[in-house]
Motif scaffolding. Sequence first.
Motif, PDB file in Angstrom:
ATOM      1  N   HIS A  94      -4.924 -10.154  -8.170  1.00 26.18           N
ATOM      2  CA  HIS A  94      -5.227 -10.152  -6.732  1.00 26.18           C
ATOM      3  C   HIS A  94      -5.516 -11.571  -6.233  1.00 26.18           C
ATOM      4  CE1 HIS A  94      -5.862  -5.881  -7.731  1.00 26.18           C
ATOM      5  NE2 HIS A  94      -5.492  -5.665  -6.480  1.00 26.18           N
ATOM      6  N   ASN A  98      -3.250 -13.394  -3.481  1.00 23.83           N
ATOM      7  CA  ASN A  98      -3.854 -13.924  -2.254  1.00 23.83           C
ATOM      8  C   ASN A  98      -3.378 -15.368  -1.996  1.00 23.83           C
ATOM      9  OD1 ASN A  98      -5.693 -14.038   0.003  1.00 23.83           O
ATOM     10  ND2 ASN A  98      -7.066 -15.228  -1.296  1.00 23.83           N
ATOM     11  N   ASP A 118     -12.449  -4.751   2.193  1.00 22.17           N
ATOM     12  CA  ASP A 118     -12.937  -4.215   0.919  1.00 22.17           C
ATOM     13  C   ASP A 118     -12.720  -2.701   0.932  1.00 22.17           C
ATOM     14  OD1 ASP A 118     -15.021  -3.015   2.344  1.00 22.17           O
ATOM     15  OD2 ASP A 118     -16.486  -4.565   1.815  1.00 22.17           O
ATOM     16  N   GLU A 119     -13.062  -2.037  -0.158  1.00 21.89           N
ATOM     17  CA  GLU A 119     -12.763  -0.595  -0.277  1.00 21.89           C
ATOM     18  C   GLU A 119     -13.437   0.214   0.817  1.00 21.89           C
ATOM     19  OE1 GLU A 119     -12.422   1.767  -3.814  1.00 21.89           O
ATOM     20  OE2 GLU A 119     -12.437  -0.046  -5.037  1.00 21.89           O
ATOM     21  N   GLU A 120     -14.690  -0.159   1.144  1.00 22.75           N
ATOM     22  CA  GLU A 120     -15.446   0.580   2.156  1.00 22.75           C
ATOM     23  C   GLU A 120     -14.809   0.401   3.531  1.00 22.75           C
ATOM     24  OE1 GLU A 120     -17.618   3.286   3.417  1.00 22.75           O
ATOM     25  OE2 GLU A 120     -17.917   2.741   1.316  1.00 22.75           O
ATOM     26  N   ASP A 121     -14.417  -0.841   3.853  1.00 19.70           N
ATOM     27  CA  ASP A 121     -13.745  -1.107   5.141  1.00 19.70           C
ATOM     28  C   ASP A 121     -12.425  -0.342   5.228  1.00 19.70           C
ATOM     29  OD1 ASP A 121     -15.759  -2.876   5.817  1.00 19.70           O
ATOM     30  OD2 ASP A 121     -14.686  -4.640   5.084  1.00 19.70           O
ATOM     31  N   SER A 122     -11.706  -0.350   4.110  1.00 20.28           N
ATOM     32  CA  SER A 122     -10.416   0.343   4.054  1.00 20.28           C
ATOM     33  C   SER A 122     -10.599   1.841   4.301  1.00 20.28           C
ATOM     34  CB  SER A 122      -9.776   0.092   2.684  1.00 20.28           C
ATOM     35  OG  SER A 122      -8.718   0.973   2.464  1.00 20.28           O
ATOM     36  N   ASP A 196      -5.445  -4.758   2.768  1.00 23.15           N
ATOM     37  CA  ASP A 196      -6.368  -4.235   1.755  1.00 23.15           C
ATOM     38  C   ASP A 196      -5.964  -4.798   0.387  1.00 23.15           C
ATOM     39  OD1 ASP A 196      -4.280  -2.622   0.747  1.00 23.15           O
ATOM     40  OD2 ASP A 196      -4.900  -0.864   1.898  1.00 23.15           O
ATOM     41  N   PHE A 197      -6.718  -4.456  -0.662  1.00 19.17           N
ATOM     42  CA  PHE A 197      -6.467  -5.035  -1.992  1.00 19.17           C
ATOM     43  C   PHE A 197      -5.054  -4.751  -2.493  1.00 19.17           C
ATOM     44  CE2 PHE A 197     -11.236  -4.948  -2.737  1.00 19.17           C
ATOM     45  CZ  PHE A 197     -11.353  -6.326  -2.684  1.00 19.17           C
TER      46      PHE A 197
END
Length: 646
Positions: A94, A98, A118-122, A196-197
């Motif tokens: 990753h 980036n 991040d995962e929560e935002d996603s 996202d990631f």
Amino acid sequence: MGNMLSAIEYSSHLNPEQLEIVEKGDGTALVVAGPGSGKTRTLVYRVAKLVERGDDPESILLLTFTNKAAREMKGRVETLVGAEASRITAGTFHHFANLLLRRHCSVLGLERNFTILDEEDSRSLIRKAALVEHDKIKKGIVDDIQRAHSLARLRMVFLEDVLEMPEFFHMRNNVDEIVSIVQHYGNMKKAMNVVDFDDLLVAAFQILKDEGIRQFYQKRYTNILVDEFQDTDKLQSAIIALLHKPGNNLMVVGDDSQSIYSFRGADISNILGFRELYAAKVFFLVKNYRSTHPIVELVNGCIASSKMKIEKKLVAHRAKNESEQTGHHAQATPLDKKPKLFVFRDRVEEAKVLADRIESEMKNEKRIGVLFRSTYLASELEVDLAGRGIPYELRGGVRFFEQRHIKDMLSLLKAYENPRDSASVMRLLLLFPRIGEKGATRALIKIKNPEDIVSEIAGLDKNGELSKLIGEIYLDASAGANAAKMLDRFYTGFYKKYMEENFDNHEERAQDIEALVGAASRFPTISEFLESYSLDPEAPKDKEHRLILSTIHQAKGLEWDIVFIIGLADGMLPSARASDIEEERRLFYVAASRAKHELIMSYPLSSGRFYEFEQQKPSRFLLELPKDVFEIDDNGLAVQAGEKPS
């Protein structure tokens, strides 16, 4: 090469197998590295060798699975060959993706100042996308959509194909809706100039498909090294294939027998097929520097029955009859101690006996790891340790008394014991379906004693059944009923059904409730029980715990003086939910290979206590082991059950 330190004496730092990799690793090479075999050291010296012989440090790309590992390796190379090693590109997939995307964002229509969710935002953005498409969304569905979307990208397949997998069976009737939600999520990200990631990896793949860009990076990175190759997914493997130009150096290092992350998209076929795909040389690192000879023998036995593996046999480096001093004040540990299997009546006995043993070993300053397939298997032990005041760290899940369903159950007791505890009263009221947040907030002001709680429930929930249940439970409590009786009544009368409707893994959570009721039954009063876990000790944050409770997935790459593997019964390991038995077997291999001096395995003959009793059989992986690699201590129990595991 002015910064070069004095020439490295490779043969004095490496064993012959490691040295061969360092000196003859040009071309395409697969390094099959068993646990505890010094693969990181080998990679560090291989990179140092490249710099020392004159390869430009900027030609080296070192891909790892954590940025911490990359920093440590890069630092060690700098120590060996000097400051110019700082020009090496080292980091996670990753991190590298980036870098590519920052340089070539215009290829994908992004602006250079894009930000990464991040995962929560996603998850939050997927929820918004779902609400745009549908007024209401089912609880838990956002997590499932996020996971399915991620797997589709990492496995390079259509989302529809992923939704046909057994774990997404409950979503099979909503495929079109989910596809439209994911499309809307993609549009929202584009409008917001965010990724996202997984987008990072997808972007790197797309960028490298451009011939001009690809040739630039192939010319630059003539030395590519990949750590933990068994954990790569199909997309990461495809990125490597684009970056590598035939004739350049590509070395991948890993252990197929430690491939345990398919739920994150990892694909074992990447490492199993590497030799053929790249016509690669294969090197083996099988000398184990971590474990004693008897433990290594058992670890070899763990994987012997696997049908998907690269053949190898680990060899213990430490002599059979030595003994070793392990701690500052520790007793000497004999190196010929066989792993031991304990068979217990139930999970309560398993927890008690193991907690006794852990308590005594901690006095000897031993570092201890307790490993399990799923977090719920540790609930009994967590309760026992809390009661003894033994500090521990839990990895791979939420600590027992901090889990949502446990806090829900405890709110019943806390609200009774202290009706002014507004957080607990609110939590209890919000469990009930016909009581909303506004009604619960208004009710809080009026509550002064347990009777008020009952009357407010009666006023808010016209059905009457809930107020009747809580009223009876609180009446019994005032007549002297202990915490266990209250919890048991609340669970069977209400919370069991609530859990089935609100949690996908309600069967596992039910076992936690059993542990909770069992713990409460040991205390005569409610307040004594609440105090017992509220005072559950935590070591200071800067002090490393010597006792770690961990899922096997979280334990990979770590080691302890003594390892306990608990819940070694069929249905626990392998998990009853597992669809890939080969991967479950690899989990056992990973768990056993974490032990340095002692390995203790156990399973309970019965997994039930209050609600459902189930006779347990030993794990099929125990039955596969050669008879002479471990000793059994069953107190006659396994014989009585007709299941002698040997």
